[in-house]
Design a protein around this motif. Structure first.
Motif, PDB file in Angstrom:
ATOM      1  N   PHE A 100     -32.674 -17.974  -6.761  1.00 24.30           N
ATOM      2  CA  PHE A 100     -32.847 -16.831  -7.665  1.00 24.30           C
ATOM      3  C   PHE A 100     -33.135 -17.302  -9.076  1.00 24.30           C
ATOM      4  O   PHE A 100     -32.445 -18.220  -9.546  1.00 24.30           O
ATOM      5  CB  PHE A 100     -31.555 -16.007  -7.658  1.00 24.30           C
ATOM      6  CG  PHE A 100     -31.489 -14.981  -8.749  1.00 24.30           C
ATOM      7  CD1 PHE A 100     -31.991 -13.708  -8.533  1.00 24.30           C
ATOM      8  CD2 PHE A 100     -30.921 -15.284  -9.987  1.00 24.30           C
ATOM      9  CE1 PHE A 100     -31.933 -12.745  -9.545  1.00 24.30           C
ATOM     10  CE2 PHE A 100     -30.878 -14.327 -10.995  1.00 24.30           C
ATOM     11  CZ  PHE A 100     -31.379 -13.069 -10.773  1.00 24.30           C
ATOM     12  N   SER A 113     -29.101 -22.374  -3.167  1.00 21.54           N
ATOM     13  CA  SER A 113     -28.342 -21.453  -4.020  1.00 21.54           C
ATOM     14  C   SER A 113     -28.306 -20.040  -3.418  1.00 21.54           C
ATOM     15  O   SER A 113     -27.718 -19.860  -2.364  1.00 21.54           O
ATOM     16  CB  SER A 113     -28.887 -21.476  -5.443  1.00 21.54           C
ATOM     17  OG  SER A 113     -27.879 -21.025  -6.320  1.00 21.54           O
ATOM     18  N   TYR A 142     -26.739 -18.570   0.244  1.00 17.62           N
ATOM     19  CA  TYR A 142     -25.933 -17.378   0.600  1.00 17.62           C
ATOM     20  C   TYR A 142     -26.614 -16.665   1.785  1.00 17.62           C
ATOM     21  O   TYR A 142     -25.957 -16.170   2.692  1.00 17.62           O
ATOM     22  CB  TYR A 142     -25.824 -16.381  -0.566  1.00 17.62           C
ATOM     23  CG  TYR A 142     -25.414 -16.940  -1.917  1.00 17.62           C
ATOM     24  CD1 TYR A 142     -24.669 -18.116  -2.023  1.00 17.62           C
ATOM     25  CD2 TYR A 142     -25.762 -16.283  -3.100  1.00 17.62           C
ATOM     26  CE1 TYR A 142     -24.306 -18.614  -3.279  1.00 17.62           C
ATOM     27  CE2 TYR A 142     -25.389 -16.773  -4.350  1.00 17.62           C
ATOM     28  CZ  TYR A 142     -24.675 -17.936  -4.436  1.00 17.62           C
ATOM     29  OH  TYR A 142     -24.325 -18.420  -5.669  1.00 17.62           O
ATOM     30  N   ARG A 178     -23.280  -9.569 -13.355  1.00 16.81           N
ATOM     31  CA  ARG A 178     -24.561  -9.439 -12.643  1.00 16.81           C
ATOM     32  C   ARG A 178     -25.075  -7.996 -12.746  1.00 16.81           C
ATOM     33  O   ARG A 178     -26.263  -7.763 -12.942  1.00 16.81           O
ATOM     34  CB  ARG A 178     -24.390  -9.772 -11.170  1.00 16.81           C
ATOM     35  CG  ARG A 178     -24.024 -11.220 -10.913  1.00 16.81           C
ATOM     36  CD  ARG A 178     -24.751 -11.708  -9.713  1.00 16.81           C
ATOM     37  NE  ARG A 178     -24.075 -12.792  -9.046  1.00 16.81           N
ATOM     38  CZ  ARG A 178     -24.531 -14.045  -8.999  1.00 16.81           C
ATOM     39  NH1 ARG A 178     -25.651 -14.377  -9.616  1.00 16.81           N
ATOM     40  NH2 ARG A 178     -23.873 -14.978  -8.325  1.00 16.81           N
ATOM     41  N   HIS A 192     -28.548 -28.166 -11.374  1.00 10.66           N
ATOM     42  CA  HIS A 192     -28.642 -27.205 -10.265  1.00 10.66           C
ATOM     43  C   HIS A 192     -29.988 -27.306  -9.536  1.00 10.66           C
ATOM     44  O   HIS A 192     -30.059 -27.158  -8.328  1.00 10.66           O
ATOM     45  CB  HIS A 192     -28.464 -25.797 -10.850  1.00 10.66           C
ATOM     46  CG  HIS A 192     -28.370 -24.695  -9.843  1.00 10.66           C
ATOM     47  ND1 HIS A 192     -27.381 -24.637  -8.884  1.00 10.66           N
ATOM     48  CD2 HIS A 192     -29.131 -23.581  -9.646  1.00 10.66           C
ATOM     49  CE1 HIS A 192     -27.539 -23.532  -8.152  1.00 10.66           C
ATOM     50  NE2 HIS A 192     -28.605 -22.885  -8.584  1.00 10.66           N
TER      51      HIS A 192
HETATM   52  C1  MLT Z   1     -29.619 -19.355  -7.683  1.00 11.56           C
HETATM   53  O1  MLT Z   1     -30.002 -20.436  -8.140  1.00 11.56           O
HETATM   54  O2  MLT Z   1     -30.101 -18.882  -6.644  1.00 11.56           O
HETATM   55  C2  MLT Z   1     -28.558 -18.592  -8.433  1.00 11.56           C
HETATM   56  O3  MLT Z   1     -28.156 -19.336  -9.542  1.00 11.56           O
HETATM   57  C3  MLT Z   1     -27.381 -18.281  -7.585  1.00 11.56           C
HETATM   58  C4  MLT Z   1     -26.315 -17.551  -8.335  1.00 11.56           C
HETATM   59  O4  MLT Z   1     -26.541 -17.096  -9.460  1.00 11.56           O
HETATM   60  O5  MLT Z   1     -25.213 -17.398  -7.775  1.00 11.56           O
END
Ligand code: MLT
Length: 267
Positions: A29, A96, A100, A134, A245
């Motif tokens: 994301f 990331s 999920y 969020r 990241h």
């Molecule tokens: C991502 O890189 O997909 C997001 O940082 C995930 C998140 O914000 O939890």
């Protein structure tokens, strides 16, 4: 096979490159398949790599009035496999937010998986405070555009080394983020805020799992990924030095090497 494009109006736009066992790469994301460019090239030498744009991102449409959950994104991946006639178990990599979604996929479609690769992600849900943040950001994105989300993300994404020596990587990530529609970004923020705890499912995974994390990841830190690895029967954790990241773009060679070594140990 070396093609990209929609197979029909209902499926995700996807890169489909190479031949061999199927590897699906699920982006984070607020990005799209372009975050995987180096891995697509490296893995597709011996695998068939699918790198879709998730609903609303990149070149994929957002379903009208979408209020998506992680399960809906997972379902869109299952439908993509169906649309391509792929019924053998696949290797699924999620970065990331893509992680999920990969974990949601593993709950819903366990028999469609040969292995999992969880990259810079976590199993725990948002704290109430993070979820509230969020929802507030989603509102601002709908009022003012995607830039506000990119501005919120950028300071958290990179290692010190990348920040100092690879400004082109930061520019590329910012550019990909700014390309995303406010609707897709706000929808994904809502879905992440409401995502369930994936921790209880970890012990049930009975496939090999590779975990990769940047040593300086500030969003899904190594300690968090160590916890995830510790809860999985057959897990291997690789930590990438000098990366934050955005490991796939900051240290693409190291990520390719870890993924290829893992896949080669299975096929
Ligand atoms: C991502 O890189 O997909 C997001 O940082 C995930 C998140 O914000 O939890």
């Amino acid at each position: 096979m070396n093609q990209a494009g929609k197979t029909n109006a209902d499926t995700l736009w996807t890169i489909d490159q190479g031949q061999g066992p199927v590897v699906v790469l699920v982006h984070g994301f607020p990005l799209d398949h372009r975050m995987w460019q180096r891995q697509i090239d490296a893995l597709s030498k011996h695998h068939r790599v699918l790198a879709p744009d998730l609903p609303g991102f990149g070149r994929s449409d957002l379903p009208p009035d979408a209020k998506l959950e992680m399960d809906c994104y997972a379902q869109s991946l299952a439908e993509l496999l169906d649309s391509k006639g792929i019924d053998e178990p696949v290797h699924l990599a999620g970065f990331s937010m893509g992680g999920y979604i990969a974990l949601a996929f593993s709950r819903k479609y366990a028999d469609r998986l040969a292995s999992l690769m969880l990259i810079d992600t976590k199993a725990a849900p948002d704290t109430p405070e993070a979820a509230k943040g969020r929802d507030e950001l989603a509102k601002k994105v709908m009022e003012t555009g995607t830039q506000v989300a990119a501005e919120a993300m950028m300071p958290k994404l990179f290692s010190q080394v990348t920040h100092g020596r690879q400004p082109e990587v930061e520019d590329r990530v910012n550019e990909i983020m700014l390309d995303q529609s406010p609707e897709a970004v706000a929808t994904a923020l809502g879905a992440m805020a409401r995502r369930p705890d994936s921790t209880p499912g970890l012990a049930k995974l009975d496939i090999p799992v590779l975990l990769i994390v940047g040593q300086e990841d500030a969003i899904t830190p190594p300690a968090e990924m160590k916890k995830v690895a510790g809860a999985i029967k057959d897990a291997k954790l690789v930590t990438i030095a000098g990366a934050g990241h955005m490991t796939t773009l900051e240290k693409p060679g190291d990520v390719d090497e870890a993924m290829l070594a893992f896949l080669n140990s299975l096929d």
